[in-house]
Design an enzyme around this catalytic site. Structure first.
Site, short mmCIF file in Angstrom:
data_model
loop_
_atom_site.label_atom_id
_atom_site.label_comp_id
_atom_site.label_asym_id
_atom_site.label_seq_id
_atom_site.Cartn_x
_atom_site.Cartn_y
_atom_site.Cartn_z
N ARG A 191 51.13 36.33 34.30
CA ARG A 191 49.79 35.77 34.16
C ARG A 191 49.74 34.62 33.16
O ARG A 191 48.68 34.04 32.96
CB ARG A 191 48.84 36.87 33.67
CG ARG A 191 47.91 37.43 34.74
CD ARG A 191 47.01 38.43 34.06
NE ARG A 191 45.82 38.77 34.77
CZ ARG A 191 45.69 39.80 35.59
NH1 ARG A 191 46.73 40.54 35.89
NH2 ARG A 191 44.53 40.07 36.13
N LYS A 212 44.37 41.05 45.12
CA LYS A 212 45.81 41.22 44.88
C LYS A 212 46.19 42.70 44.99
O LYS A 212 47.13 43.05 45.70
CB LYS A 212 46.21 40.72 43.48
CG LYS A 212 45.91 39.26 43.21
CD LYS A 212 46.37 38.83 41.83
CE LYS A 212 45.60 39.50 40.68
NZ LYS A 212 44.22 39.05 40.50
N ARG A 265 36.79 36.38 32.34
CA ARG A 265 38.13 36.57 32.93
C ARG A 265 38.50 35.39 33.82
O ARG A 265 39.66 34.97 33.88
CB ARG A 265 38.16 37.88 33.74
CG ARG A 265 38.19 39.11 32.84
CD ARG A 265 37.75 40.37 33.55
NE ARG A 265 38.59 40.75 34.66
CZ ARG A 265 38.21 41.60 35.62
NH1 ARG A 265 37.00 42.14 35.58
NH2 ARG A 265 39.02 41.91 36.59
P1 B4P Z 1 41.39 43.98 43.74
O1 B4P Z 1 42.41 43.96 44.83
O2 B4P Z 1 41.34 45.21 42.90
O3 B4P Z 1 41.51 42.75 42.72
P2 B4P Z 1 42.68 42.31 41.79
O4 B4P Z 1 42.76 40.85 42.05
O5 B4P Z 1 43.92 43.11 41.99
O6 B4P Z 1 42.18 42.77 40.32
P3 B4P Z 1 42.01 42.23 38.85
O7 B4P Z 1 42.65 40.89 38.67
O8 B4P Z 1 40.56 42.37 38.56
O9 B4P Z 1 42.66 43.29 37.88
P4 B4P Z 1 44.02 43.62 37.14
O10 B4P Z 1 44.12 45.08 37.29
O11 B4P Z 1 45.20 42.83 37.63
O12 B4P Z 1 40.01 43.69 44.45
C1 B4P Z 1 38.80 43.60 43.76
C2 B4P Z 1 37.64 44.14 44.58
O13 B4P Z 1 37.45 43.38 45.77
C3 B4P Z 1 37.85 45.59 45.04
O14 B4P Z 1 36.66 46.28 44.88
C4 B4P Z 1 38.22 45.46 46.51
O15 B4P Z 1 37.81 46.58 47.27
C5 B4P Z 1 37.45 44.22 46.93
N1 B4P Z 1 38.15 43.47 47.98
C6 B4P Z 1 39.49 43.22 48.06
N2 B4P Z 1 39.77 42.48 49.17
C7 B4P Z 1 38.57 42.24 49.80
C8 B4P Z 1 38.19 41.51 51.00
N3 B4P Z 1 39.10 40.89 51.78
N4 B4P Z 1 36.87 41.47 51.31
C9 B4P Z 1 35.94 42.08 50.53
N5 B4P Z 1 36.25 42.79 49.39
C10 B4P Z 1 37.54 42.87 49.03
O16 B4P Z 1 43.79 43.19 35.59
C11 B4P Z 1 42.82 43.79 34.72
C12 B4P Z 1 43.08 43.42 33.24
O17 B4P Z 1 44.37 43.95 32.79
C13 B4P Z 1 43.18 41.92 32.89
O18 B4P Z 1 41.90 41.32 32.69
C14 B4P Z 1 44.02 41.98 31.56
O19 B4P Z 1 43.25 42.33 30.43
C15 B4P Z 1 45.01 43.08 31.82
N6 B4P Z 1 46.30 42.59 32.37
C16 B4P Z 1 46.81 42.90 33.61
N7 B4P Z 1 47.97 42.27 33.79
C17 B4P Z 1 48.23 41.53 32.67
C18 B4P Z 1 49.29 40.65 32.27
N8 B4P Z 1 50.32 40.38 33.08
N9 B4P Z 1 49.22 40.06 31.04
C19 B4P Z 1 48.20 40.32 30.21
N10 B4P Z 1 47.16 41.14 30.52
C20 B4P Z 1 47.16 41.75 31.75
#
Ligand code: B4P
Length: 189
Positions: free
Chosen positions: A89, A14, A145
Protein backbone atom coordinates in the site's frame (compact mmCIF):
# COMPACT_ATOMS: atom_id res chain seq x y z
CA UNK A 1 0.15 -21.27 -10.35
CA UNK A 2 -0.72 -17.59 -9.82
CA UNK A 3 0.87 -14.85 -7.80
CA UNK A 4 -1.35 -11.80 -7.91
CA UNK A 5 -1.43 -8.39 -6.25
CA UNK A 6 -4.74 -6.53 -5.95
CA UNK A 7 -4.73 -2.73 -5.88
CA UNK A 8 -7.65 -0.32 -5.70
CA UNK A 9 -9.31 2.31 -3.53
CA UNK A 10 -10.87 1.16 -0.23
CA UNK A 11 -14.11 -0.64 -1.06
CA UNK A 12 -13.17 -1.30 -4.70
CA UNK A 13 -13.93 -4.98 -4.10
CA UNK A 14 -10.39 -6.28 -3.63
CA UNK A 15 -11.37 -8.54 -0.73
CA UNK A 16 -14.56 -9.72 -2.45
CA UNK A 17 -12.82 -10.68 -5.72
CA UNK A 18 -9.66 -12.04 -4.08
CA UNK A 19 -11.78 -14.48 -2.09
CA UNK A 20 -13.63 -15.74 -5.19
CA UNK A 21 -10.42 -16.16 -7.21
CA UNK A 22 -8.47 -17.80 -4.37
CA UNK A 23 -11.19 -20.45 -4.10
CA UNK A 24 -11.31 -21.13 -7.83
CA UNK A 25 -7.50 -21.27 -8.10
CA UNK A 26 -6.92 -23.07 -4.75
CA UNK A 27 -4.35 -20.54 -3.57
CA UNK A 28 -4.38 -18.55 -0.31
CA UNK A 29 -6.02 -15.13 -0.10
CA UNK A 30 -3.70 -13.00 2.00
CA UNK A 31 -5.46 -9.85 3.19
CA UNK A 32 -3.41 -7.56 5.42
CA UNK A 33 -6.67 -5.88 6.50
CA UNK A 34 -8.12 -9.24 7.64
CA UNK A 35 -4.90 -10.22 9.44
CA UNK A 36 -4.80 -6.84 11.22
CA UNK A 37 -8.51 -6.97 12.18
CA UNK A 38 -8.00 -10.48 13.62
CA UNK A 39 -5.01 -9.20 15.63
CA UNK A 40 -7.09 -6.27 16.96
CA UNK A 41 -9.87 -8.67 17.97
CA UNK A 42 -7.46 -10.97 19.80
CA UNK A 43 -5.71 -7.97 21.36
CA UNK A 44 -2.26 -9.24 20.39
CA UNK A 45 0.74 -6.88 20.59
CA UNK A 46 0.35 -6.20 16.84
CA UNK A 47 -3.39 -5.57 17.23
CA UNK A 48 -2.90 -3.15 20.10
CA UNK A 49 -0.42 -1.15 18.05
CA UNK A 50 -2.54 -1.22 14.87
CA UNK A 51 -5.98 -0.35 16.27
CA UNK A 52 -5.61 3.43 16.58
CA UNK A 53 -4.24 3.78 13.05
CA UNK A 54 -7.02 1.67 11.56
CA UNK A 55 -9.85 3.39 13.44
CA UNK A 56 -8.59 6.76 12.20
CA UNK A 57 -8.40 5.51 8.59
CA UNK A 58 -4.61 5.77 8.50
CA UNK A 59 -2.17 3.13 7.33
CA UNK A 60 -0.52 0.99 9.97
CA UNK A 61 3.29 1.67 10.03
CA UNK A 62 5.18 -0.14 7.27
CA UNK A 63 7.47 -1.95 9.74
CA UNK A 64 4.54 -3.80 11.36
CA UNK A 65 2.97 -4.89 8.08
CA UNK A 66 6.25 -5.84 6.43
CA UNK A 67 7.20 -8.32 9.19
CA UNK A 68 3.75 -9.87 8.93
CA UNK A 69 4.06 -10.42 5.16
CA UNK A 70 7.61 -11.76 5.36
CA UNK A 71 6.35 -14.56 7.64
CA UNK A 72 3.09 -15.20 5.79
CA UNK A 73 4.63 -15.60 2.32
CA UNK A 74 6.98 -18.28 3.61
CA UNK A 75 4.26 -20.51 5.06
CA UNK A 76 3.88 -23.80 3.16
CA UNK A 77 0.48 -22.99 1.60
CA UNK A 78 1.91 -19.84 -0.02
CA UNK A 79 4.60 -21.72 -1.92
CA UNK A 80 2.13 -22.69 -4.65
CA UNK A 81 0.79 -19.19 -5.27
CA UNK A 82 -1.12 -16.39 -3.54
CA UNK A 83 -3.33 -13.36 -3.89
CA UNK A 84 -2.14 -10.33 -1.96
CA UNK A 85 -5.10 -8.10 -1.07
CA UNK A 86 -4.24 -4.72 0.46
CA UNK A 87 -0.48 -5.19 0.30
CA UNK A 88 1.59 -3.35 -0.81
CA UNK A 89 0.00 0.00 0.00
CA UNK A 90 3.08 2.27 -0.02
CA UNK A 91 6.15 2.52 -2.22
CA UNK A 92 8.27 1.31 0.69
CA UNK A 93 6.09 -1.81 0.96
CA UNK A 94 6.29 -2.38 -2.81
CA UNK A 95 10.08 -2.11 -2.81
CA UNK A 96 10.30 -4.46 0.17
CA UNK A 97 8.05 -6.99 -1.60
CA UNK A 98 10.11 -6.87 -4.77
CA UNK A 99 13.28 -7.68 -2.79
CA UNK A 100 11.59 -10.36 -0.69
CA UNK A 101 10.26 -12.14 -3.78
CA UNK A 102 13.75 -12.18 -5.29
CA UNK A 103 15.16 -13.60 -2.04
CA UNK A 104 12.61 -16.41 -1.91
CA UNK A 105 12.74 -17.09 -5.66
CA UNK A 106 9.20 -16.06 -6.47
CA UNK A 107 7.75 -13.53 -8.92
CA UNK A 108 4.47 -11.65 -9.15
CA UNK A 109 2.54 -12.61 -12.32
CA UNK A 110 0.07 -9.70 -12.46
CA UNK A 111 -1.01 -6.67 -10.48
CA UNK A 112 -4.72 -5.95 -10.83
CA UNK A 113 -6.03 -2.43 -10.39
CA UNK A 114 -9.77 -2.54 -9.58
CA UNK A 115 -11.07 0.80 -10.80
CA UNK A 116 -14.12 2.36 -9.09
CA UNK A 117 -15.08 6.01 -8.59
CA UNK A 118 -14.93 7.53 -5.13
CA UNK A 119 -18.65 8.29 -4.78
CA UNK A 120 -19.53 4.64 -5.53
CA UNK A 121 -17.14 3.22 -2.93
CA UNK A 122 -18.29 5.75 -0.34
CA UNK A 123 -21.87 4.43 -0.78
CA UNK A 124 -20.70 0.79 -0.57
CA UNK A 125 -18.62 1.31 2.54
CA UNK A 126 -21.22 3.38 4.38
CA UNK A 127 -23.65 0.47 3.75
CA UNK A 128 -21.07 -2.07 4.99
CA UNK A 129 -20.45 0.10 8.07
CA UNK A 130 -24.15 -0.01 8.95
CA UNK A 131 -24.26 -3.81 8.59
CA UNK A 132 -20.91 -4.79 10.09
CA UNK A 133 -20.25 -2.00 12.57
CA UNK A 134 -16.70 -1.69 11.19
CA UNK A 135 -15.28 1.33 12.97
CA UNK A 136 -13.45 2.69 9.89
CA UNK A 137 -16.56 2.58 7.65
CA UNK A 138 -18.04 5.97 8.58
CA UNK A 139 -18.30 8.61 5.87
CA UNK A 140 -15.67 10.98 7.32
CA UNK A 141 -13.16 8.14 7.85
CA UNK A 142 -13.85 6.70 4.38
CA UNK A 143 -13.10 10.11 2.80
CA UNK A 144 -9.86 10.24 4.79
CA UNK A 145 -8.94 6.69 3.67
CA UNK A 146 -9.48 7.78 0.05
CA UNK A 147 -7.11 10.71 0.57
CA UNK A 148 -4.52 8.37 2.15
CA UNK A 149 -4.94 6.12 -0.91
CA UNK A 150 -4.28 9.05 -3.30
CA UNK A 151 -1.22 10.18 -1.33
CA UNK A 152 0.44 6.85 -0.56
CA UNK A 153 -0.99 4.00 -2.63
CA UNK A 154 -1.87 5.47 -6.04
CA UNK A 155 1.85 5.88 -6.97
CA UNK A 156 2.02 2.06 -7.06
CA UNK A 157 0.00 2.10 -10.29
CA UNK A 158 2.95 3.58 -12.20
CA UNK A 159 5.39 1.43 -10.20
CA UNK A 160 3.72 -1.74 -11.53
CA UNK A 161 2.97 -0.23 -14.95
CA UNK A 162 6.70 0.37 -15.44
CA UNK A 163 7.32 -3.30 -14.63
CA UNK A 164 4.67 -4.32 -17.21
CA UNK A 165 2.64 -6.17 -14.59
CA UNK A 166 -0.44 -3.94 -14.34
CA UNK A 167 -3.91 -4.78 -15.66
CA UNK A 168 -6.96 -2.60 -14.93
CA UNK A 169 -10.48 -3.96 -14.44
CA UNK A 170 -13.69 -1.94 -14.11
CA UNK A 171 -14.90 -2.69 -10.55
CA UNK A 172 -18.19 -0.79 -11.00
CA UNK A 173 -20.20 -3.73 -12.32
CA UNK A 174 -22.02 -6.69 -10.77
CA UNK A 175 -19.71 -8.96 -8.77
CA UNK A 176 -20.03 -11.73 -11.42
CA UNK A 177 -19.16 -9.31 -14.24
CA UNK A 178 -16.10 -8.09 -12.32
CA UNK A 179 -14.98 -11.71 -11.75
CA UNK A 180 -15.40 -12.52 -15.47
CA UNK A 181 -13.40 -9.43 -16.55
CA UNK A 182 -10.77 -10.20 -13.96
CA UNK A 183 -10.26 -13.74 -15.25
CA UNK A 184 -9.93 -12.43 -18.81
CA UNK A 185 -7.48 -9.72 -17.75
CA UNK A 186 -5.30 -12.12 -15.76
CA UNK A 187 -5.30 -14.74 -18.51
CA UNK A 188 -3.47 -18.03 -18.13
CA UNK A 189 -0.71 -17.39 -15.57
P1 B4P B 1 -14.26 -5.12 -0.14
O1 B4P B 1 -13.99 -6.18 -1.16
O2 B4P B 1 -14.30 -5.55 1.27
O3 B4P B 1 -13.24 -3.88 -0.21
P2 B4P B 1 -11.69 -3.84 -0.03
O4 B4P B 1 -11.27 -2.99 -1.19
O5 B4P B 1 -11.07 -5.19 0.09
O6 B4P B 1 -11.51 -3.20 1.45
P3 B4P B 1 -10.72 -2.08 2.21
O7 B4P B 1 -9.68 -1.44 1.36
O8 B4P B 1 -11.78 -1.21 2.80
O9 B4P B 1 -10.08 -2.74 3.49
P4 B4P B 1 -8.73 -3.41 3.99
O10 B4P B 1 -9.22 -4.53 4.80
O11 B4P B 1 -7.77 -3.76 2.89
O12 B4P B 1 -15.62 -4.44 -0.59
C1 B4P B 1 -16.21 -3.38 0.09
C2 B4P B 1 -17.73 -3.46 0.06
O13 B4P B 1 -18.22 -3.36 -1.28
C3 B4P B 1 -18.28 -4.77 0.61
O14 B4P B 1 -19.38 -4.49 1.41
C4 B4P B 1 -18.68 -5.57 -0.63
O15 B4P B 1 -19.76 -6.44 -0.39
C5 B4P B 1 -19.09 -4.46 -1.59
N1 B4P B 1 -18.80 -4.82 -2.99
C6 B4P B 1 -17.70 -5.45 -3.47
N2 B4P B 1 -17.78 -5.61 -4.82
C7 B4P B 1 -18.97 -5.04 -5.20
C8 B4P B 1 -19.62 -4.86 -6.49
N3 B4P B 1 -19.09 -5.31 -7.64
N4 B4P B 1 -20.82 -4.21 -6.49
C9 B4P B 1 -21.37 -3.76 -5.35
N5 B4P B 1 -20.80 -3.90 -4.09
C10 B4P B 1 -19.61 -4.53 -4.03
O16 B4P B 1 -7.99 -2.28 4.90
C11 B4P B 1 -8.53 -1.75 6.11
C12 B4P B 1 -7.45 -0.97 6.92
O17 B4P B 1 -6.38 -1.87 7.34
C13 B4P B 1 -6.69 0.15 6.19
O18 B4P B 1 -7.41 1.39 6.19
C14 B4P B 1 -5.38 0.22 7.04
O19 B4P B 1 -5.54 0.94 8.25
C15 B4P B 1 -5.09 -1.22 7.37
N6 B4P B 1 -4.17 -1.86 6.40
C16 B4P B 1 -4.50 -2.93 5.59
N7 B4P B 1 -3.45 -3.24 4.82
C17 B4P B 1 -2.43 -2.38 5.13
C18 B4P B 1 -1.09 -2.20 4.64
N8 B4P B 1 -0.58 -2.98 3.68
N9 B4P B 1 -0.33 -1.20 5.18
C19 B4P B 1 -0.81 -0.42 6.16
N10 B4P B 1 -2.08 -0.53 6.67
C20 B4P B 1 -2.89 -1.50 6.15
Amino acid sequence: MSRLIFLGVPGAGKGTQALILSESQCIPHISTGDILRAAVKKQTALGLQAKGFMDAGNLVPDSLVIDMIRERLQEPDALKGWILDGFPRTLEQAEFLEKLLQEINQACDRTVNLDVEDEIVIKRLVERGKESGRSDDTEATIRHRLQVYRDLTEPLISFYQSRKLLVTVNGDQSMDAVTADLKTAIGPV
